[in-house]
Design an enzyme around this catalytic site. Structure first.
Site, PDB file in Angstrom:
ATOM      1  N   LYS A 199       0.860  -1.184   0.000  1.00 15.89           N
ATOM      2  CA  LYS A 199       0.000   0.000   0.000  1.00 15.89           C
ATOM      3  C   LYS A 199       0.893   1.230   0.000  1.00 15.89           C
ATOM      4  CE  LYS A 199      -3.569   2.460   2.501  1.00 15.89           C
ATOM      5  NZ  LYS A 199      -4.553   2.429   3.580  1.00 15.89           N
ATOM      6  N   ARG A 209     -10.645   9.982   1.739  1.00 20.28           N
ATOM      7  CA  ARG A 209     -10.473  10.727   3.003  1.00 20.28           C
ATOM      8  C   ARG A 209     -11.553  11.788   3.142  1.00 20.28           C
ATOM      9  NH1 ARG A 209      -3.812  11.171   2.820  1.00 20.28           N
ATOM     10  NH2 ARG A 209      -3.458   8.910   2.852  1.00 20.28           N
ATOM     11  N   LYS A 221       1.514  10.011   5.718  1.00 18.67           N
ATOM     12  CA  LYS A 221       1.568   8.593   6.079  1.00 18.67           C
ATOM     13  C   LYS A 221       2.841   7.907   5.554  1.00 18.67           C
ATOM     14  CE  LYS A 221      -3.449   8.046   6.658  1.00 18.67           C
ATOM     15  NZ  LYS A 221      -4.619   7.153   6.475  1.00 18.67           N
ATOM     16  N   GLU A 237       7.422  -6.872   1.052  1.00 19.15           N
ATOM     17  CA  GLU A 237       6.251  -6.753   1.938  1.00 19.15           C
ATOM     18  C   GLU A 237       5.330  -7.970   1.758  1.00 19.15           C
ATOM     19  OE1 GLU A 237       5.273  -4.868   4.296  1.00 19.15           O
ATOM     20  OE2 GLU A 237       6.182  -2.893   4.127  1.00 19.15           O
ATOM     21  N   LYS A 252      -2.177  -1.525  -3.814  1.00 21.92           N
ATOM     22  CA  LYS A 252      -3.041  -0.352  -3.762  1.00 21.92           C
ATOM     23  C   LYS A 252      -2.206   0.904  -3.829  1.00 21.92           C
ATOM     24  CE  LYS A 252      -6.090   1.866  -0.521  1.00 21.92           C
ATOM     25  NZ  LYS A 252      -6.549   1.897   0.833  1.00 21.92           N
ATOM     26  N   SER A 278     -10.224   5.469  -4.744  1.00 19.69           N
ATOM     27  CA  SER A 278     -11.181   6.573  -4.904  1.00 19.69           C
ATOM     28  C   SER A 278     -10.748   7.612  -5.942  1.00 19.69           C
ATOM     29  CB  SER A 278     -11.404   7.244  -3.552  1.00 19.69           C
ATOM     30  OG  SER A 278     -10.180   7.705  -2.999  1.00 19.69           O
ATOM     31  N   TYR A 317     -15.047   0.969  -6.868  1.00 17.98           N
ATOM     32  CA  TYR A 317     -16.317   1.695  -6.720  1.00 17.98           C
ATOM     33  C   TYR A 317     -17.148   1.579  -7.997  1.00 17.98           C
ATOM     34  CZ  TYR A 317     -13.619   3.440  -2.832  1.00 17.98           C
ATOM     35  OH  TYR A 317     -12.844   3.504  -1.696  1.00 17.98           O
TER      36      TYR A 317
HETATM   37  C1  PBG Z   1      -6.879   3.797   5.411  1.00 15.70           C
HETATM   38  C2  PBG Z   1      -7.430   3.500   4.068  1.00 15.70           C
HETATM   39  C3  PBG Z   1      -7.344   4.379   2.981  1.00 15.70           C
HETATM   40  C4  PBG Z   1      -8.003   3.778   1.928  1.00 15.70           C
HETATM   41  C5  PBG Z   1      -8.478   2.537   2.373  1.00 15.70           C
HETATM   42  N1  PBG Z   1      -8.104   2.385   3.716  1.00 15.70           N
HETATM   43  C6  PBG Z   1      -6.780   5.731   2.867  1.00 15.70           C
HETATM   44  C7  PBG Z   1      -5.541   6.099   3.544  1.00 15.70           C
HETATM   45  O1  PBG Z   1      -4.629   5.264   3.733  1.00 15.70           O
HETATM   46  O2  PBG Z   1      -5.448   7.256   3.931  1.00 15.70           O
HETATM   47  C8  PBG Z   1      -8.146   4.398   0.582  1.00 15.70           C
HETATM   48  C9  PBG Z   1      -9.113   3.811  -0.362  1.00 15.70           C
HETATM   49  C10 PBG Z   1      -9.464   4.694  -1.506  1.00 15.70           C
HETATM   50  O3  PBG Z   1      -8.843   5.738  -1.760  1.00 15.70           O
HETATM   51  O4  PBG Z   1     -10.416   4.318  -2.193  1.00 15.70           O
HETATM   52  N2  PBG Z   1      -6.720   2.783   6.307  1.00 15.70           N
END
Ligand code: PBG
Length: 328
Positions: A199, A209, A221, A237, A252, A278, A317
């Site tokens: 990720k 968010r 992050k 990982e 991701k 997203s 989505y």
């Molecule tokens: C956080 C989390 C995130 C997403 C899924 N779980 C965002 C982040 O790490 O800030 C993002 C999913 C998306 O953008 O559709 N635990």
């Protein structure tokens, strides 16, 4: 005129039936996982502004949506809670509250649609007043080992409320093994773990968010999510998560990381998931609404590209829309 060449790749593309015969990869509704955002209330539907067509839904409407997914033959759903700030604190206490919004929604879905695979998110951010996935110390650092018991408690409580698969999205080191042990100790050996293994610290999470109001209150992050410039690190990982017992590994975001999906699928002996996040949805949806692209064709091409890159399942989505087109 005819030139003399023996090999003519176009021969395998001459007709629809020929193309169907030689197709290397295929997309089906059974590849899809739909993410949903849960809010408090009854019969509540709140549009996410940066994700046209996506709504935050109250539990009752989440249940209705899950019935629709199941009828469309979408095998799985992943739920994320959008909580009021009053429910957030530094140690994400609400995350293990079995009478809270998230867990009661899990039970309602499991009761109404027992056949759907119910995937839950494990990370502190939706419940954290700091907006981080782990515990933040006095120095503002995200501390790994102190976070693990919180994640394990969250996971076990979700399993107790009916989760079939736990999906840790937090990127703390060692959390897959730690959660596996906690689940097994409570008798949940049949509850799976879908690890967000690779990720990245990505700007493509912006609309998510917005949906959860979960952006970090300070900093970013980057000390736990991966550097977008790296790919070998993704394989590392994944190998660690496999050793720790992951049943599915995930990459991701998706579209800008197809090379990572490929690299991960080469080292993983468990199925690979990809999260079409997203920001990817927002871009394609916006261009579609503007009439700048053929939305349906672009979505199906994008989802097929994930399969070609080596993904076995896709969180998207677009899942409901895609299923409607695929089932036609
Ligand atoms: C956080 C989390 C995130 C997403 C899924 N779980 C965002 C982040 O790490 O800030 C993002 C999913 C998306 O953008 O559709 N635990």
């Amino acid at each position: 005129m005819t030139i003399s060449i023996v090999t003519r790749p176009r021969r395998n593309r001459v007709s629809e039936s020929m193309r169907n015969l030689v197709r290397e990869n295929s997309l089906s509704t059974s590849d899809l996982i739909m993410p949903l955002f849960v809010i408090e209330g009854q019969n509540q539907k709140q549009p996410v502004e940066s994700m046209p067509g996506v709504d935050r839904l109250s539990s009752d409407l989440v249940v209705e949506k899950c019935k629709e997914l199941y009828d469309l033959q979408i095998p799985a759903v992943v739920l994320f809670p959008a909580l009021d700030d009053s429910k957030k604190d530094p140690s994400a206490k609400e995350s293990a509250n079995e009478s809270g919004l998230y867990h009661s929604t899990l039970r309602a879905v499991k009761e109404a649609v027992p056949g759907i695979t119910l995937i839950t998110d494990v990370a502190m951010d939706p419940y954290s007043s700091d907006g981080h996935d782990g515990v933040v110390n006095e120095k503002g650092e995200i501390v790994n080992d102190e976070t693990l018991p919180i994640l394990a408690k969250m996971a076990v409580s979700q399993a107790r409320s009916g989760a079939d698969i736990i999906a840790p999205s937090d990127m703390m080191d060692g959390r897959v093994g730690y959660i596996r042990e906690a689940l097994d100790a409570e008798g949940f050996m049949n509850v799976g773990i879908m690890a967000y293994s690779a990720k990245y610290a990505s700007a493509y999470y912006g609309p998510f968010r917005d949906a959860l109001d979960s952006a970090p209150k300070h900093g970013d992050k980057k000390t736990y999510q991966m550097d977008p410039a790296n790919v070998k690190e993704a394989q590392r990982e994944v190998l660690l998560d496999l050793e720790e017992g992951a049943d599915v590994v995930m990459v991701k975001p998706g579209l800008p990381y197809l090379d990572v999906v490929r690299a991960v699928s080469e080292v993983s002996d468990v199925p690979v998931a990809v999260y079409n996040v997203s920001g990817e949805y927002a871009m394609v949806k916006a261009a579609g609404l503007k009439g700048w692209i053929d939305y349906e064709k672009v979505v199906l091409e994008t989802l097929t590209a994930f399969k070609r890159a080596g993904a076995d399942m896709i969180l998207s989505y677009h899942a409901v829309e895609a299923a409607l087109w695929l089932n036609q």
